[in-house]
Design a protein around this motif. Structure first.
Motif, PDB file in Angstrom:
ATOM      1  N   ALA A 143      -0.317 -11.254   1.445  1.00  0.00           N
ATOM      2  CA  ALA A 143       0.206 -10.517   2.592  1.00  0.00           C
ATOM      3  C   ALA A 143       0.125  -9.030   2.277  1.00  0.00           C
ATOM      4  N   ILE A 144       0.222  -8.207   3.319  1.00  0.00           N
ATOM      5  CA  ILE A 144       0.091  -6.759   3.164  1.00  0.00           C
ATOM      6  C   ILE A 144       1.390  -6.084   3.605  1.00  0.00           C
ATOM      7  N   ALA A 145       1.810  -5.086   2.844  1.00  0.00           N
ATOM      8  CA  ALA A 145       2.971  -4.281   3.206  1.00  0.00           C
ATOM      9  C   ALA A 145       2.567  -2.816   3.213  1.00  0.00           C
ATOM     10  N   LEU A 146       3.126  -2.058   4.137  1.00  0.00           N
ATOM     11  CA  LEU A 146       2.932  -0.619   4.197  1.00  0.00           C
ATOM     12  C   LEU A 146       4.195   0.041   3.671  1.00  0.00           C
TER      13      LEU A 146
ATOM     14  N   ARG B 153      -0.404   5.406  12.170  1.00  0.00           N
ATOM     15  CA  ARG B 153      -1.790   4.977  12.331  1.00  0.00           C
ATOM     16  C   ARG B 153      -2.122   3.843  11.353  1.00  0.00           C
ATOM     17  N   HIS B 154      -1.632   3.962  10.112  1.00  0.00           N
ATOM     18  CA  HIS B 154      -1.809   2.865   9.158  1.00  0.00           C
ATOM     19  C   HIS B 154      -1.318   1.561   9.766  1.00  0.00           C
ATOM     20  N   TRP B 155      -0.155   1.647  10.381  1.00  0.00           N
ATOM     21  CA  TRP B 155       0.488   0.446  10.948  1.00  0.00           C
ATOM     22  C   TRP B 155      -0.389  -0.170  12.036  1.00  0.00           C
TER      23      TRP B 155
ATOM     24  N   ARG C  70      -2.230  -3.442  10.662  1.00  0.00           N
ATOM     25  CA  ARG C  70      -1.348  -4.520  11.097  1.00  0.00           C
ATOM     26  C   ARG C  70      -0.734  -5.283   9.907  1.00  0.00           C
ATOM     27  N   PRO C  71       0.043  -4.597   9.065  1.00  0.00           N
ATOM     28  CA  PRO C  71       0.626  -5.249   7.881  1.00  0.00           C
ATOM     29  C   PRO C  71       1.683  -6.278   8.261  1.00  0.00           C
ATOM     30  N   GLU C  72       1.872  -7.238   7.387  1.00  0.00           N
ATOM     31  CA  GLU C  72       2.932  -8.234   7.595  1.00  0.00           C
ATOM     32  C   GLU C  72       4.314  -7.637   7.363  1.00  0.00           C
ATOM     33  N   TYR C  73       4.388  -6.595   6.515  1.00  0.00           N
ATOM     34  CA  TYR C  73       5.665  -5.947   6.207  1.00  0.00           C
ATOM     35  C   TYR C  73       5.498  -4.434   6.316  1.00  0.00           C
ATOM     36  N   VAL C  74       6.516  -3.779   6.850  1.00  0.00           N
ATOM     37  CA  VAL C  74       6.532  -2.318   6.942  1.00  0.00           C
ATOM     38  C   VAL C  74       7.845  -1.831   6.337  1.00  0.00           C
ATOM     39  N   LYS C  75       7.739  -0.939   5.362  1.00  0.00           N
ATOM     40  CA  LYS C  75       8.920  -0.430   4.672  1.00  0.00           C
ATOM     41  C   LYS C  75       9.191   1.002   5.122  1.00  0.00           C
ATOM     42  N   ILE C  76      10.373   1.218   5.695  1.00  0.00           N
ATOM     43  CA  ILE C  76      10.769   2.544   6.181  1.00  0.00           C
ATOM     44  C   ILE C  76      11.304   3.367   5.013  1.00  0.00           C
ATOM     45  N   ASP C  77      10.862   4.601   4.920  1.00  0.00           N
ATOM     46  CA  ASP C  77      11.288   5.485   3.849  1.00  0.00           C
ATOM     47  C   ASP C  77      12.807   5.638   3.824  1.00  0.00           C
TER      48      ASP C  77
ATOM     49  N   LEU D 201       0.837  -1.194   0.000  1.00  0.00           N
ATOM     50  CA  LEU D 201       0.000   0.000   0.000  1.00  0.00           C
ATOM     51  C   LEU D 201       0.875   1.248   0.000  1.00  0.00           C
ATOM     52  N   THR D 202       0.749   2.063  -1.035  1.00  0.00           N
ATOM     53  CA  THR D 202       1.519   3.296  -1.122  1.00  0.00           C
ATOM     54  C   THR D 202       0.833   4.385  -0.313  1.00  0.00           C
TER      55      THR D 202
END
Length: 597
Positions: A154-157, A168-170, A174-181, A129-130
């Protein structure tokens, strides 16, 4: 490239969608502890000759023209089609705009139908999700996300920290993956705040059951720091640039283990040139043809059942063929009759210093020669050139001088860490000896810095003379701390001799009055008068076994602990860490004192 009018822009977008004139690039996401490709993010580009080549322009224009949902779904299909056609390993991360998946009239199940059509399980696809627009209704978004999860996705932020309400998205999704800018990766080795932020995000991801991906890793220093912070997954130009034909593996990173940066520039890996080998029964006329097809190749490796058995040199063969009747007499001769049967063969992970020793002893340091590189099983991988070896060794010597301690000219912290990481990478046992002077500060205070510097230079010289320079390594951490990295079997005897040699030198560092007194009168750390005995050397030894430590940071922590134990023993002391895994340092000290009686 001039901007288009809104009307022509919409017409161009419509034409691109109809003709499917969009192009897919893939950028690997790397499992940094394993040094392997974990998956790929699919990146969409428009035609290179269009203002819509940029994905930002492309999606903004599609949104303004009312084609965002159509573009979004086409991008997914193209990414999946290309991913399957390339037969790439791991997971596929597909960018999806949040507003398209919450549209009430969106086509449900379309992505799943594409996967079923192409034979790709949804468990191998991550919906990323962008954060280009804010999410207004988390209830609807949560329902849409759960719809994808129910189908196996699976879901990634994406880009946490750059867009709208990332935290708040996180918590909501509750995504399986979170990508830090990538902002937080840039210069992280020089920014304590960024390191703290990434560490905090790592801890939160563990608590919430997400996996953290740090984007924008563009330098070795950034990679090293991010890896050392315990982050599992990384992405960026340092690891691999986006490509229409991405690699399925990353051999230059295959040695990475839990945050260690591979020391490829110090091994044969950095010199490897992958040339196709030839068979022993290939005729000389065919070998000549091969050389003529590859004018820059100096040699050909003869391989039998995957193992190198010889080397054919271009200049020797051509000289031989130029002789009278050479071509007529030997054109049908198999190359096994002409090859060099004793070429220099080195392992892929052999240090350059050791290769250099072999080259000077076997090849007489001829600059135009090659050597063969093999893997751990002795199978052929490629060749290395002596000229490249000499150039790289020179570069390393210059780099080592840059990081050398200015007083002793011994390698400093950076080369010490790199040497230990390289030894860990090789998977062979070695010894780290942490050396520290006792009573050095009082000596320095009493006699002044010039006399103190003399002691440090002499200690550096004695340390260097005590070990095998061909195998062992001496570094100067700073102050009165030195580190030895020892491979020699006789390391314990070396260290005992070192202590004896240093004890012989110590009296000469003092004036007659202090020699007779057995030390100097000075003040302790609290400013109280105190008598300090003559200088002595404490050495704490850590014996490193394969897979025992993950990085030089862990080795350094253990060595510091062991050195502290050694300093609690009186006089010149050598303490070898022999404790069991569950024994603490105090128990080790008690054991050492008991051994001394």
């Amino acid at each position: 490239m001039s901007p288009m009018s809104p009307k022509s822009t919409c017409a161009t977008v419509r034409e691109l969608l109809t003709a499917r004139r969009l192009y897919v690039l893939f950028q690997p996401i790397v499992d940094m502890p394993a040094g392997e490709v974990f998956g790929y993010e699919a990146l969409i580009r428009g035609p290179s000759d269009s203002v819509l080549h940029s994905p930002l322009n492309l999606f903004e224009s599609a949104s303004e023209c009312g084609h965002l949902s159509e573009l979004d779904h086409l991008c997914r299909r193209l990414a999946i089609e290309r991913f399957v056609s390339l037969d790439l390993p791991g997971l596929l991360f597909v960018n999806v705009t949040p507003e398209t998946i919450v549209q009430a009239d969106r086509p449900r199940g379309e992505t799943l139908r594409v996967l079923q059509e192409l034979g790709l399980p949804p468990e191998r696809v991550v919906i990323e999700l962008t954060e280009h627009t804010p999410i207004h209704d988390y209830g609807v978004m949560y329902e849409a996300v759960e719809h994808y999860r129910a189908m196996g996705f699976a879901i990634a932020l994406d880009d946490l920290g750059s867009g709208y309400g990332g935290l708040r998205h996180w918590t909501e999704l509750r995504p399986e993956y979170v990508k830090i800018d990538g902002h937080f990766a840039q210069g992280i080795h020089e920014d304590a705040v960024k390191r703290s932020f990434v560490s905090s995000m790592r801890d939160i991801s563990h608590d919430l059951g997400s996996r953290l991906v740090v984007e924008g890793i563009e330098s070795r220093e950034e990679f090293e720091v991010i890896s050392s912070l315990g982050v599992d997954l990384g992405q960026g130009y340092f690891l691999q640039r986006p490509s229409a034909h991405p690699p399925s593996d990353l051999p230059e990173l295959a040695a990475v283990r839990c945050g260690r940066v591979p020391r490829l520039e110090t091994t044969a890996q950095s010199l490897l040139r992958r040339y196709a080998p030839i068979a022993p029964d290939m005729l000389l006329t065919e070998v000549v043809d091969r050389f003529q097809q590859t004018p820059n190749q100096r040699s050909l490796v003869v391989v039998d059942e995957g193992r190198p058995v010889g080397l054919v040199w271009r200049h020797r063969l051509m000289d031989f063929y130029a002789r009278r009747y050479g071509r007529e007499l030997y054109t049908r001769t198999p190359v096994r009759e002409f090859m060099d049967r004793e070429p220099l063969v080195v392992a892929l992970d052999m240090p350059l210093e050791r290769i250099s020793l072999h080259v000077t002893s076997q090849l007489e340091a001829e600059w135009d020669k090659d050597f063969i590189v093999v893997d751990a099983d002795g199978l052929y991988l490629g060749v290395g050139a002596v000229i490249d070896l000499l150039r790289r060794v020179t570069e390393l010597q210059v780099r080592s001088a840059r990081y050398a301690n200015p007083l002793t000219q011994l390698p400093g912290n950076v080369p010490i860490g790199e040497r230990i990481d390289a030894m860990l990478e090789n998977g062979e046992p070695f010894v780290v000896a942490y050396c520290d002077l006792d009573s050095f500060k009082p000596f320095n205070d009493f006699y002044g810095y010039a006399r103190g510097d003399h002691v440090l230079r002499e200690l550096g010289r004695v340390l260097s003379e005590a070990v095998d320079p061909r195998l062992d390594f001496v570094g100067h951490v700073g102050g009165d701390d030195f580190v030895l990295v020892l491979v020699s079997d006789a390391w314990e005897a070396y260290l005992q001799q070192l202590l004896e040699r240093f004890a012989q030198l110590v009296p000469d560092f003092y004036d007659e009055a202090q020699r007779r007194a057995g030390g100097v009168a000075s003040v302790d750390r609290r400013g109280q008068p105190c008598f300090f005995e003559l200088l002595s050397l404490s050495i704490g030894v850590v014996r490193v076994q394969p897979a025992q430590f993950r990085s030089h940071h862990e080795v350094a922590a253990r060595a510091s602990e062991v050195k502290r134990v050694a300093k609690q023993l009186s006089g010149n002391s050598l303490f070898i860490d022999r404790r069991a895994a569950d024994e603490d340092a105090e128990e080790a000290l008690e054991s050492a004192c008991a051994e001394r009686g």
